[in-house]
Design an enzyme around this catalytic site. Structure first.
Site, mmCIF file in Angstrom:
data_model
loop_
_atom_site.group_PDB
_atom_site.id
_atom_site.type_symbol
_atom_site.label_atom_id
_atom_site.label_comp_id
_atom_site.label_asym_id
_atom_site.label_seq_id
_atom_site.Cartn_x
_atom_site.Cartn_y
_atom_site.Cartn_z
ATOM 1 N N ASP A 1 5.030 -4.312 2.024
ATOM 2 C CA ASP A 1 6.294 -4.183 1.287
ATOM 3 C C ASP A 1 7.108 -5.463 1.421
ATOM 4 O O ASP A 1 7.790 -5.887 0.502
ATOM 5 C CB ASP A 1 7.088 -2.968 1.759
ATOM 6 C CG ASP A 1 7.397 -2.988 3.234
ATOM 7 O OD1 ASP A 1 6.728 -3.748 3.964
ATOM 8 O OD2 ASP A 1 8.291 -2.246 3.665
ATOM 9 N N HIS B 1 0.825 -1.216 0.000
ATOM 10 C CA HIS B 1 0.000 0.000 0.000
ATOM 11 C C HIS B 1 0.857 1.262 0.000
ATOM 12 O O HIS B 1 2.081 1.210 0.098
ATOM 13 C CB HIS B 1 -0.952 -0.003 1.187
ATOM 14 C CG HIS B 1 -0.232 0.007 2.489
ATOM 15 N ND1 HIS B 1 0.327 1.146 2.992
ATOM 16 C CD2 HIS B 1 0.051 -0.982 3.346
ATOM 17 C CE1 HIS B 1 0.907 0.863 4.134
ATOM 18 N NE2 HIS B 1 0.765 -0.412 4.373
#
Ligand SMILES: *[C@@H]1O[C@H](CO)[C@@H](O)[C@H](O)[C@H]1NC(C)=O
Ligand SMILES: *[C@@H]1O[C@H](CO)[C@@H](O)[C@H](O)[C@H]1NC(C)=O
Length: 370
Positions: free
Chosen positions: A309, A34
């Site tokens: 991530d 995100h």
């Protein structure tokens, strides 16, 4: 910018069929992280505690308007590549539950704004959003038990391997070096807390985001903070993540195990298994021999892991391409995405995969996420 590792250039399109020579695109899987958000936590002495963060509903871990616009850009890139009229006219221009029904969001306090943005903006009916708003079901998995896309899920073997890795000559020499041990010692005083190496990201992450939102105040209030110290923290944290994901300078053998390989397997193995299981199933189900359990995958063309991530990072590490994809080193930036495409060759009757990497524009070079 979309970097293509292995793409052919000549494409033919007919009836939603995407051909590249004799190869036909069958299935697309996307792993993304995100965008910009508030920190998920910070160190005890920090001037910026939870109440400092007002956007996205306020408090820790909320997606910001900037983060939403990063998703919007990622969505537009995916649309330009896969939706009718794009590079590959592979996906329909409107949401079709049989074609793209599996979505996965996997952090605990998933931000509703994030879901909305992801759902609504990736495949709007037209450019006049929100007229084209299409609510899309998203399948959420519990944070602690998301063994596929959460590299911080509860896992004793991973912890055991990491403890062993830290005792290896390479990692312990690094951790005990004057520079690394000295920095960690200094941070204990400055941050008011002693951080384990694997938790240093909390400090790096809050300082990254505070520089984005409160750069001047940060430097006034945390007067010890400066660019040099920040770069040291980021460098140590990046190296720590290489080690945690099993990327060593030399193979580390302990208790008869190749620790680097084991860490890569424990971090990225189940995601890779999931990705390749989908491809295998798609392949098997297209032959007359297999019919059972095929209903859900036959029509499916698009599967997303909306994740961390670390998820994107572990995919790159497992494929051995993190050093090419993430330069000079470090973590996938906000809204970065890795794409795995399954192509079937109609001539040699074999399955192929191609990888693509969507790298966001330079913005902030480091952002560990939860
Ligand atoms: C730790 O802090 C001391 C005192 O400010 C400084 O002299 C030293 O260079 C720092 N060490 C590291 C590794 O940052
Ligand atoms: C914050 O300020 C420092 C020093 O003025 C500068 O080097 C840095 O690039 C700034 N960071 C951001 C994200 O604006």
């Amino acid at each position: 910018m979309l970097f293509l590792f292995l793409f052919g250039l000549f494409l033919a399109v007919s009836d939603g069929q995407v051909l590249d020579g004799t190869k036909e695109l069958k299935f697309v899987q996307v792993v993304w992280r995100h965008g910009d958000r508030s920190p998920t936590d910070t160190f005890p002495t920090d001037y910026f505690q939870e109440s400092a963060w007002k956007f996205g509903g306020g408090g820790w871990g909320q997606l910001s308007p900037l983060g939403m616009s990063q998703h919007l850009r990622l969505g537009k890139r995916l649309r330009a590549r896969y939706v009718t009229g794009g590079t590959y006219s592979f996906l329909p221009p409107v949401y079709d539950s049989k074609v793209m029904y599996q979505w996965r969001i996997c952090w605990e306090c998933t931000d509703r704004a994030d879901i909305t943005v992801l759902q609504a903006l990736i495949f709007p009916q037209d450019d006049d959003w929100p007229t084209g708003f299409v609510p899309v079901p998203i399948h959420t998995v519990d944070y602690d038990t998301d063994y596929i896309a959460n590299m911080d899920c509860i896992c004793q073997r991973r912890d055991w391997l990491w403890e062993m890795a830290q005792k290896s000559d390479e990692v312990s020499a690094w951790e005990n070096s004057d520079q690394v041990a000295g920095l960690m010692k200094n941070l204990t005083v400055l941050c008011g807390k002693s951080y384990a190496m694997a938790d240093l990201w909390v400090v790096a992450d809050s300082l990254l985001i505070e520089q984005i939102y409160f750069n001047a105040t940060l430097r006034q209030q945390n007067s010890w903070f400066n660019d040099d110290l920040y770069n040291q923290i980021v460098n140590v944290n990046d190296q720590s993540y290489f080690y945690q994901y099993g990327v060593f300078k030399n193979p580390v053998m302990m208790n008869g195990l190749d620790i680097g390989k084991e860490l890569q397997i424990i971090r990225a193995g189940s995601l890779l298994n999931d990705l390749s299981m989908h491809i295998q199933l798609k392949s098997d189900c297209s032959s007359a021999a297999k019919k059972d359990g095929c209903d859900w995958i036959n029509g499916l063309k698009y599967y997303v892991y909306s994740a961390h991530d670390e998820t994107v990072y572990s995919l790159l590490v497992a494929l051995g391409i993190e050093k090419y994809a993430i330069t000079p080193h470090g973590y996938p930036l906000y809204s970065a995405a890795g794409i795995v495409e399954y192509w079937y060759d109609n001539a040699d009757k074999k399955d192929y995969f191609k990888g693509a990497w969507s790298k966001p524009p330079p913005f902030a070079r480091h952002g560990k996420n939860a």
